[in-house]
Design a protein around this motif. Sequence first.
Motif, short mmCIF file in Angstrom:
data_model
loop_
_atom_site.label_atom_id
_atom_site.label_comp_id
_atom_site.label_asym_id
_atom_site.label_seq_id
_atom_site.Cartn_x
_atom_site.Cartn_y
_atom_site.Cartn_z
N UNK A 27 -11.88 7.09 -5.33
CA UNK A 27 -11.99 7.93 -4.15
C UNK A 27 -12.37 7.07 -2.95
N UNK A 28 -11.89 7.47 -1.81
CA UNK A 28 -12.24 6.75 -0.58
C UNK A 28 -13.61 7.23 -0.10
N UNK A 29 -14.17 6.50 0.84
CA UNK A 29 -15.46 6.88 1.40
C UNK A 29 -15.36 8.23 2.11
N UNK A 30 -14.22 8.50 2.71
CA UNK A 30 -14.01 9.79 3.38
C UNK A 30 -14.06 10.93 2.37
N UNK A 31 -13.40 10.75 1.24
CA UNK A 31 -13.38 11.78 0.20
C UNK A 31 -14.77 12.01 -0.38
N UNK A 32 -15.50 10.93 -0.63
CA UNK A 32 -16.85 11.05 -1.17
C UNK A 32 -17.77 11.71 -0.15
N UNK A 33 -17.61 11.33 1.10
CA UNK A 33 -18.40 11.92 2.18
C UNK A 33 -18.20 13.43 2.22
N UNK A 34 -16.96 13.86 2.14
CA UNK A 34 -16.65 15.29 2.17
C UNK A 34 -17.12 16.00 0.90
N UNK A 35 -16.92 15.37 -0.23
CA UNK A 35 -17.30 15.99 -1.51
C UNK A 35 -18.79 16.27 -1.58
N UNK A 36 -19.61 15.33 -1.10
CA UNK A 36 -21.06 15.46 -1.21
C UNK A 36 -21.73 15.87 0.09
N UNK A 87 -16.88 -0.93 -5.72
CA UNK A 87 -15.69 -1.79 -5.74
C UNK A 87 -14.81 -1.50 -4.53
N UNK A 88 -13.99 -2.48 -4.18
CA UNK A 88 -13.06 -2.32 -3.06
C UNK A 88 -11.64 -2.60 -3.55
N UNK A 89 -10.70 -1.91 -2.91
CA UNK A 89 -9.31 -2.15 -3.29
C UNK A 89 -8.80 -3.42 -2.62
N UNK A 90 -7.52 -3.73 -2.77
CA UNK A 90 -6.95 -4.97 -2.22
C UNK A 90 -7.06 -5.04 -0.70
N UNK A 91 -7.13 -3.88 -0.06
CA UNK A 91 -7.23 -3.85 1.40
C UNK A 91 -8.68 -3.91 1.88
N UNK A 92 -9.63 -3.98 0.94
CA UNK A 92 -11.04 -4.05 1.30
C UNK A 92 -11.69 -2.70 1.50
N UNK A 93 -10.96 -1.63 1.20
CA UNK A 93 -11.48 -0.27 1.35
C UNK A 93 -12.29 0.09 0.11
N UNK A 94 -13.46 0.71 0.35
CA UNK A 94 -14.28 1.15 -0.78
C UNK A 94 -13.50 2.10 -1.67
N UNK A 95 -13.64 1.87 -2.98
CA UNK A 95 -12.93 2.69 -3.98
C UNK A 95 -13.97 3.21 -4.97
N UNK A 151 -20.44 9.14 6.21
CA UNK A 151 -19.98 7.83 5.74
C UNK A 151 -21.02 6.76 6.05
N UNK A 152 -21.69 6.89 7.19
CA UNK A 152 -22.75 5.93 7.54
C UNK A 152 -23.86 5.96 6.50
N UNK A 153 -24.22 7.16 6.04
CA UNK A 153 -25.27 7.29 5.02
C UNK A 153 -24.83 6.63 3.72
N UNK A 154 -23.58 6.84 3.33
CA UNK A 154 -23.07 6.20 2.11
C UNK A 154 -23.11 4.68 2.23
N UNK A 155 -22.72 4.16 3.38
CA UNK A 155 -22.77 2.71 3.58
C UNK A 155 -24.22 2.21 3.51
N UNK A 156 -25.12 2.97 4.13
CA UNK A 156 -26.55 2.61 4.10
C UNK A 156 -27.06 2.61 2.66
N UNK A 157 -26.75 3.66 1.91
CA UNK A 157 -27.19 3.73 0.52
C UNK A 157 -26.73 2.52 -0.27
N UNK A 158 -25.52 2.10 -0.03
CA UNK A 158 -25.00 0.92 -0.72
C UNK A 158 -25.72 -0.34 -0.25
N UNK A 159 -25.89 -0.46 1.06
CA UNK A 159 -26.52 -1.66 1.64
C UNK A 159 -27.95 -1.88 1.14
#
Length: 133
Positions: free
Chosen positions: A1-10, A30-38, A14-22
């Motif tokens: 799932x992308x960060x947008x999908x996870x953001x909407x699901x929960x 994990x990130x896909x080949x394009x560097x997008x969170x997966x 997106x900033x909070x999700x990035x913060x939680x990870x940081x």
Amino acid sequence: MTITEVSQKFDISQDTLRYYERVGLIPRVNRNKSGIRDYTEEDCNWVEFIKCMRGAGLPIEVLIEYVKLFLEGDVETLEARKELLIEQRKQLLARMEDMKKTLERIDYKIAIFDERIVEAEKTLRRTENPICG
């Protein structure tokens, strides 16, 4: 799932999700080949857990410690994680008791307002001119 999908699901930004990870609340996503969170199902389980615990008022520092212990290994940290949760449970129960008292006080104040409104309406009716009103 992308960060947008996870953001909407929960319903978390997106900033909070990035913060939680940081800060280590969510193990590295994990990130896909394009560097997008997966986000995987396991990542989503962490997001759900953290959202639940934060909703109950657990401090970020405590949750960071919990995740850190989890990542150190199951057998070595079971007791420490259990103790951490027991302590947080005690604190949550105390907050719930405080909230219960606050709720009772609010209910009391609302009841007083209800009484005053009824009295004000009675007074208003008594002072109205029956011919004009």
